[in-house]
Design an enzyme around this catalytic site. Structure first.
Site, PDB file in Angstrom:
ATOM      1  N   CYS A   1      22.450   0.849  12.311  1.00 28.99           N
ATOM      2  CA  CYS A   1      22.355   0.297  13.661  1.00 28.99           C
ATOM      3  C   CYS A   1      23.643   0.451  14.454  1.00 28.99           C
ATOM      4  O   CYS A   1      23.632   0.724  15.648  1.00 28.99           O
ATOM      5  CB  CYS A   1      21.966  -1.171  13.587  1.00 28.99           C
ATOM      6  SG  CYS A   1      23.040  -2.150  12.515  1.00 28.99           S
TER       7      CYS A   1
ATOM      8  N   LYS B   1       9.286 -10.485   5.410  1.00 26.78           N
ATOM      9  CA  LYS B   1       8.536  -9.227   5.374  1.00 26.78           C
ATOM     10  C   LYS B   1       9.512  -8.052   5.383  1.00 26.78           C
ATOM     11  O   LYS B   1      10.233  -7.860   6.361  1.00 26.78           O
ATOM     12  CB  LYS B   1       7.636  -9.111   6.608  1.00 26.78           C
ATOM     13  CG  LYS B   1       6.715  -7.909   6.532  1.00 26.78           C
ATOM     14  CD  LYS B   1       6.166  -7.506   7.871  1.00 26.78           C
ATOM     15  CE  LYS B   1       6.666  -6.156   8.330  1.00 26.78           C
ATOM     16  NZ  LYS B   1       6.587  -5.053   7.401  1.00 26.78           N
TER      17      LYS B   1
ATOM     18  N   GLU C   1      18.616   5.746  21.026  1.00 25.07           N
ATOM     19  CA  GLU C   1      18.995   5.605  19.620  1.00 25.07           C
ATOM     20  C   GLU C   1      18.174   6.607  18.808  1.00 25.07           C
ATOM     21  O   GLU C   1      16.951   6.483  18.700  1.00 25.07           O
ATOM     22  CB  GLU C   1      18.708   4.179  19.137  1.00 25.07           C
ATOM     23  CG  GLU C   1      19.185   3.954  17.717  1.00 25.07           C
ATOM     24  CD  GLU C   1      18.826   2.577  17.175  1.00 25.07           C
ATOM     25  OE1 GLU C   1      17.675   2.155  17.344  1.00 25.07           O
ATOM     26  OE2 GLU C   1      19.698   1.941  16.562  1.00 25.07           O
TER      27      GLU C   1
ATOM     28  N   GLU D   1      18.509  -8.920  15.798  1.00 31.99           N
ATOM     29  CA  GLU D   1      19.501  -7.868  15.529  1.00 31.99           C
ATOM     30  C   GLU D   1      18.802  -6.551  15.793  1.00 31.99           C
ATOM     31  O   GLU D   1      17.957  -6.112  15.013  1.00 31.99           O
ATOM     32  CB  GLU D   1      19.935  -7.919  14.067  1.00 31.99           C
ATOM     33  CG  GLU D   1      20.739  -9.131  13.713  1.00 31.99           C
ATOM     34  CD  GLU D   1      21.715  -8.818  12.587  1.00 31.99           C
ATOM     35  OE1 GLU D   1      21.263  -8.332  11.551  1.00 31.99           O
ATOM     36  OE2 GLU D   1      22.908  -9.055  12.761  1.00 31.99           O
TER      37      GLU D   1
HETATM   38  P1  NAP Z   1      11.161  -1.446  13.522  1.00 30.99           P
HETATM   39  O1  NAP Z   1      10.181  -0.354  13.636  1.00 30.99           O
HETATM   40  O2  NAP Z   1      11.468  -2.257  14.700  1.00 30.99           O
HETATM   41  O3  NAP Z   1      10.639  -2.379  12.322  1.00 30.99           O
HETATM   42  C1  NAP Z   1      11.382  -3.492  11.877  1.00 30.99           C
HETATM   43  C2  NAP Z   1      10.451  -4.454  11.171  1.00 30.99           C
HETATM   44  O4  NAP Z   1       9.525  -4.980  12.120  1.00 30.99           O
HETATM   45  C3  NAP Z   1       9.610  -3.811  10.083  1.00 30.99           C
HETATM   46  O5  NAP Z   1       9.476  -4.689   9.002  1.00 30.99           O
HETATM   47  C4  NAP Z   1       8.274  -3.600  10.773  1.00 30.99           C
HETATM   48  O6  NAP Z   1       7.173  -3.528   9.905  1.00 30.99           O
HETATM   49  C5  NAP Z   1       8.208  -4.855  11.605  1.00 30.99           C
HETATM   50  N1  NAP Z   1       7.250  -4.794  12.715  1.00 30.99           N
HETATM   51  C6  NAP Z   1       6.680  -3.717  13.296  1.00 30.99           C
HETATM   52  N2  NAP Z   1       5.846  -4.088  14.278  1.00 30.99           N
HETATM   53  C7  NAP Z   1       5.889  -5.437  14.334  1.00 30.99           C
HETATM   54  C8  NAP Z   1       5.249  -6.408  15.162  1.00 30.99           C
HETATM   55  N3  NAP Z   1       4.380  -6.067  16.119  1.00 30.99           N
HETATM   56  N4  NAP Z   1       5.527  -7.713  14.952  1.00 30.99           N
HETATM   57  C9  NAP Z   1       6.414  -8.091  13.988  1.00 30.99           C
HETATM   58  N5  NAP Z   1       7.039  -7.199  13.163  1.00 30.99           N
HETATM   59  C10 NAP Z   1       6.788  -5.888  13.348  1.00 30.99           C
HETATM   60  O7  NAP Z   1      12.580  -0.907  12.983  1.00 30.99           O
HETATM   61  P2  NAP Z   1      12.851   0.101  11.805  1.00 30.99           P
HETATM   62  O8  NAP Z   1      12.418   1.457  12.245  1.00 30.99           O
HETATM   63  O9  NAP Z   1      12.305  -0.450  10.534  1.00 30.99           O
HETATM   64  O10 NAP Z   1      14.444   0.027  11.686  1.00 30.99           O
HETATM   65  C11 NAP Z   1      15.305   0.735  12.497  1.00 30.99           C
HETATM   66  C12 NAP Z   1      15.785  -0.113  13.652  1.00 30.99           C
HETATM   67  O11 NAP Z   1      16.431  -1.295  13.167  1.00 30.99           O
HETATM   68  C13 NAP Z   1      16.851   0.588  14.494  1.00 30.99           C
HETATM   69  O12 NAP Z   1      16.586   0.367  15.851  1.00 30.99           O
HETATM   70  C14 NAP Z   1      18.147  -0.106  14.078  1.00 30.99           C
HETATM   71  O13 NAP Z   1      19.164  -0.037  15.041  1.00 30.99           O
HETATM   72  C15 NAP Z   1      17.668  -1.497  13.849  1.00 30.99           C
HETATM   73  N6  NAP Z   1      18.605  -2.231  13.011  1.00 30.99           N
HETATM   74  C16 NAP Z   1      19.412  -3.164  13.601  1.00 30.99           C
HETATM   75  C17 NAP Z   1      20.371  -3.834  12.824  1.00 30.99           C
HETATM   76  C18 NAP Z   1      21.296  -4.842  13.447  1.00 30.99           C
HETATM   77  O14 NAP Z   1      21.957  -5.553  12.711  1.00 30.99           O
HETATM   78  N7  NAP Z   1      21.396  -4.925  14.760  1.00 30.99           N
HETATM   79  C19 NAP Z   1      20.481  -3.571  11.458  1.00 30.99           C
HETATM   80  C20 NAP Z   1      19.629  -2.617  10.901  1.00 30.99           C
HETATM   81  C21 NAP Z   1      18.690  -1.951  11.680  1.00 30.99           C
HETATM   82  P3  NAP Z   1       6.611  -2.093   9.391  1.00 30.99           P
HETATM   83  O15 NAP Z   1       7.685  -1.524   8.552  1.00 30.99           O
HETATM   84  O16 NAP Z   1       5.398  -2.455   8.651  1.00 30.99           O
HETATM   85  O17 NAP Z   1       6.361  -1.280  10.633  1.00 30.99           O
END
Ligand code: NAP
Length: 489
Positions: free
Chosen positions: A284, A175, A385, A250
Site C-alpha cells: 500500500c 474475513k 494505484e 486503511e
Molecule cells: P480489496 O479488493 O479492496 O479487498 C479487501 C478486502 O475487502 C478483501 O477481503 C475483499 O474480499 C473484501 N471485500 C470485497 N468487496 C467487499 C464488500 N463489498 N464489502 C466488504 N468487503 C469486501 O483490496 P485487495 O485487492 O485485497 O488489496 C489491495 C488493496 O489494499 C490496495 O488498494 C492496497 O493499497 C490496500 N492496502 C492498504 C493498506 C493500508 O494499510 N493502507 C495495507 C494493505 C493493503 P475478497 O477477497 O473476497 O474480494
C-alpha cells in the site's frame, strides 16, 4: 492438498452451505488448497459466538490473562515459522525469504507488542469546576469488532487486526481476502492452543460482497477495521451507516518518493528500489512515484534501471529469488494494462515492462520490475494505484515544485524524501500531505509506529499506541462525591 475450514466459536467447521472454493498458487496456477466458502449464515453464527465470548469468559479476563494468551500465541506462530512462510508464499507468490524474514517475523513481533500493551488503554481524570464531583474517562472495548483484510500481507495484516482487538478485550470476526486465506486459518489453531476462549476469534473465508458485507451490517458488530482498496473502502463506509458503526479504514496509495540533488546518491537509489519492490510492489505504501530533481534525473533513472534489471525474478520457493509471482491473473493483467497505457501516453520503458523469458515461469504470473521514465504526474500510470512492480519517474525543478507534484494526488498514505539538508527534510515533512513521511529511508515499520492514511488513503489510525486506542471507545463518567442530593427541586 490442504483443506481450510471456517473457525467459529472455537471450532473448525464447513460453511453452512457446504460450498468450497480453490486456492491457487500464482507461481504455477496449481491448486494448493480447498477453502470453505462462507456466507451470511456463517457470519451470523460467528457474530453470535463473538458476542457470547465478550459477555462471558473472554470479556471477564484480566489484562494480564489476555496478555499471556497473546504472548503464547506469538510463540506458537514463531515455532511454526516455516509452515506459515510456506503457505504465505504458496498463496501470495512472494519469495520464501520475504515470507520467513518479513511476514512471519513481523506478525510475531507485532503480536508480542500487543501482548505487552493490554493494560495501556487508560482513561484520564478531567478537571471540572466543581469540587463536589469528579470526572474521569474510560477506554472500553467495543465488544464485537469486524475485521476485513486484503491479500498482500495476509498474516501480518490479520495480526494487525487480531492483535489490537484482542489486546484491549474485544472479540473479533475476521474475513481474510478470498485468494489468500491459508495463514489466517492457521493463526486460529495457534490462538486455540494458546487458550483463547471459544468465540473470541472467528475467521470466515468467502466472497467480500457476501461475507464482508454481512460482517459490516451485523447488528452485534460495533466497529469495523477495514484494510483494502479505496473503492471497496468507500462501499464499507456506506454500509457502516446501516448500524452507525465506527470504522477504521486503511486504503490505497500512490506515494511519492522524492530525491533532491543534495541526496546521497547510493542511498537514494537503494531507497527508490526498496521503496518500490517490497512485496513485488504490491504494497500500500510503496513509493511508486519517483520524483527526481532535474539535474540528477537521468543519472538516478539509469542507476535505478540497472538495479531493477539485475534482480532475480523466479520461483518464489527458491531462496535465491528476489521477486516472486504477482498474486493473481487479474492483478497481472492490470499491471500489464498500465504499462501499455504508460507507453501509449508517451512514457519510455527504461527497465522491465515485460514478463521474464524463463520457460519454467511460463505457467505463473510474473512481471519484470519496471521503470517508466519521461512521465508526467497527469498520466494514468502516475495517478492510479497499479499495485505491482511499476515505478514512474517524474522530474521536478525545486522544493516547491516537488511538494506540488507530491501532493497532487487523491491519496495520502506515505512519502519519501532523500536529502542531506536537515532543514529541507523538516520543511518537506511539514509540507507533505501523507500519514507517514520517510526521510532517507523507506518501508520501515515498527509496532510502536502509528500508520494513518490521509485523504483517500484512509481514516483513523492503526498500529502504535494510537492504533490500540482505535479498538476502544471513549466513555466519560461524572461522579458525585459529596453525598448531597441534586438541589434542583
Ligand atoms: P480489496 O479488493 O479492496 O479487498 C479487501 C478486502 O475487502 C478483501 O477481503 C475483499 O474480499 C473484501 N471485500 C470485497 N468487496 C467487499 C464488500 N463489498 N464489502 C466488504 N468487503 C469486501 O483490496 P485487495 O485487492 O485485497 O488489496 C489491495 C488493496 O489494499 C490496495 O488498494 C492496497 O493499497 C490496500 N492496502 C492498504 C493498506 C493500508 O494499510 N493502507 C495495507 C494493505 C493493503 P475478497 O477477497 O473476497 O474480494
Amino acid at each position: 492438498m490442504r483443506n481450510f475450514q471456517l473457525f467459529i466459536d472455537g471450532e473448525f467447521c464447513p460453511a453452512a452451505s457446504g460450498e468450497t472454493y480453490e486456492s491457487i498458487n500464482p507461481a504455477n496456477q496449481q491448486v494448493v488448497a480447498t477453502v470453505a466458502k462462507g456466507g451470511a449464515q456463517d457470519v451470523r453464527r460467528a457474530c453470535e459466538a463473538a458476542q457470547r465470548a465478550f459477555d462471558g469468559d473472554w470479556g471477564a479476563m484480566t489484562c494480564a490473562e489476555r496478555s499471556a494468551i497473546l504472548a503464547q500465541a506469538a510463540d506458537l506462530i514463531e515455532e511454526r515459522t516455516d509452515e506459515f512462510a510456506e503457505l504465505e508464499t504458496l498463496d501470495v507468490g512472494k519469495p520464501i525469504t520475504e515470507s520467513t524474514g518479513i511476514d512471519v517475523g513481523a506478525a510475531v513481533n507485532y503480536l508480542r507488542w500487543y501482548a505487552s500493551v493490554t493494560d495501556a488503554a487508560v482513561g484520564e481524570t478531567i478537571p471540572i469546576p466543581n469540587g463536589a464531583q469528579v470526572d474521569f474517562s474510560l477506554r472500553d472495548p467495543y465488544g464485537v469488532v469486524g475485521g476485513i483484510a486484503p491479500w498482500n500481507f495476509p498474516l501480518f495484516l490479520a495480526m494487525l487486526k487480531i492483535g489490537p482487538a484482542l489486546a484491549v478485550g474485544n472479540s473479533i470476526v475476521l474475513k481474510p481476502a478470498s485468494i489468500t486465506p491459508m495463514t489466517t486459518s492457521l493463526v486460529c489453531e495457534c490462538f486455540a492452543e494458546a487458550g483463547l476462549p471459544a468465540g473470541a476469534l472467528n475467521v470466515i473465508t468467502g466472497p467480500g460482497g457476501v461475507v464482508g458485507e454481512a460482517i459490516v451490517t451485523d447488528r452485534r458488530v460495533q466497529m469495523v477495521s477495514f484494510t483494502g482498496s479505496t473503492e471497496v473502502g468507500r462501499r464499507v463506509i456506506e454500509l457502516s451507516a446501516h448500524n452507525i458503526v465506527d470504522t477504521s479504514m486503511e486504503l490505497g496509495g500512490k506515494s511519492p518518493n522524492i530525491v533532491f540533488e543534495d541526496a546521497d546518491f547510493d542511498q537514494a537509489v537503494a531507497g527508490a528500489v526498496f521503496g518500490l519492490l517490497l512485496n513485488n510492489g504490491q504494497n500500500c505504501i510503496a513509493g511508486t512515484r519517483l520524483l527526481v530533481q532535474r539535474g540528477i534525473y537521468d543519472d538516478i533513472c539509469a542507476a535505478v534501471a540497472e538495479k531493477l534489471d539485475s534482480l532475480i525474478v523466479g520461483d518464489p520457493m527458491d531462496p535465491d529469488t528476489q521477486l516472486g509471482a504477482i498474486v493473481s491473473e487479474e492483478q497481472f493483467e492490470k499491471i500489464m494494462h498500465y504499462v501499455r497505457a504508460g507507453e501509449e501516453a508517451g512514457a519510455t520503458i527504461a527497465a522491465g515492462g515485460n514478463v521474464p523469458d524463463d520457460p519454467e515461469l511460463a505457467d505463473g504470473w510474473f512481471v519484470r520490475p519496471t521503470l517508466l521514465t519521461d512521465c508526467s504526474n497527469e498520466m494514468s500510470v502516475s495517478c492510479d494505484e497499479i499495485f505491482g512492480p511499476v515505478l514512474v519517474a517524474i522530474p521536478f525543478e525545486d522544493e516547491a515544485d516537488a511538494v506540488e507534484i507530491a501532493n497532487d494526488t487523491i491519496y495520502g498514505l506515505g512519502s519519501g524524501v532523500f536529502t542531506t539538508d536537515a532543514d529541507r527534510a523538516r520543511r518537506m515533512a511539514a509540507a507533505l500531505q501523507s500519514g507517514t513521511v520517510y526521510i532517507n529511508t523507506y518501508n520501515q515499520v515498527y509496532p510502536q509506529s502509528p500508520f494513518p492514511g490521509w485523504k483517500q488513503s484512509g481514516t483513523g489510525v492503526e498500529r502504535g499506541f494510537e492504533g490500540l486506542l482505535t479498538y476502544t471507545r471513549f466513555k466519560n463518567v461524572i461522579q458525585d462525591i459529596s453525598g448531597e442530593s441534586i438541589g434542583w427541586f
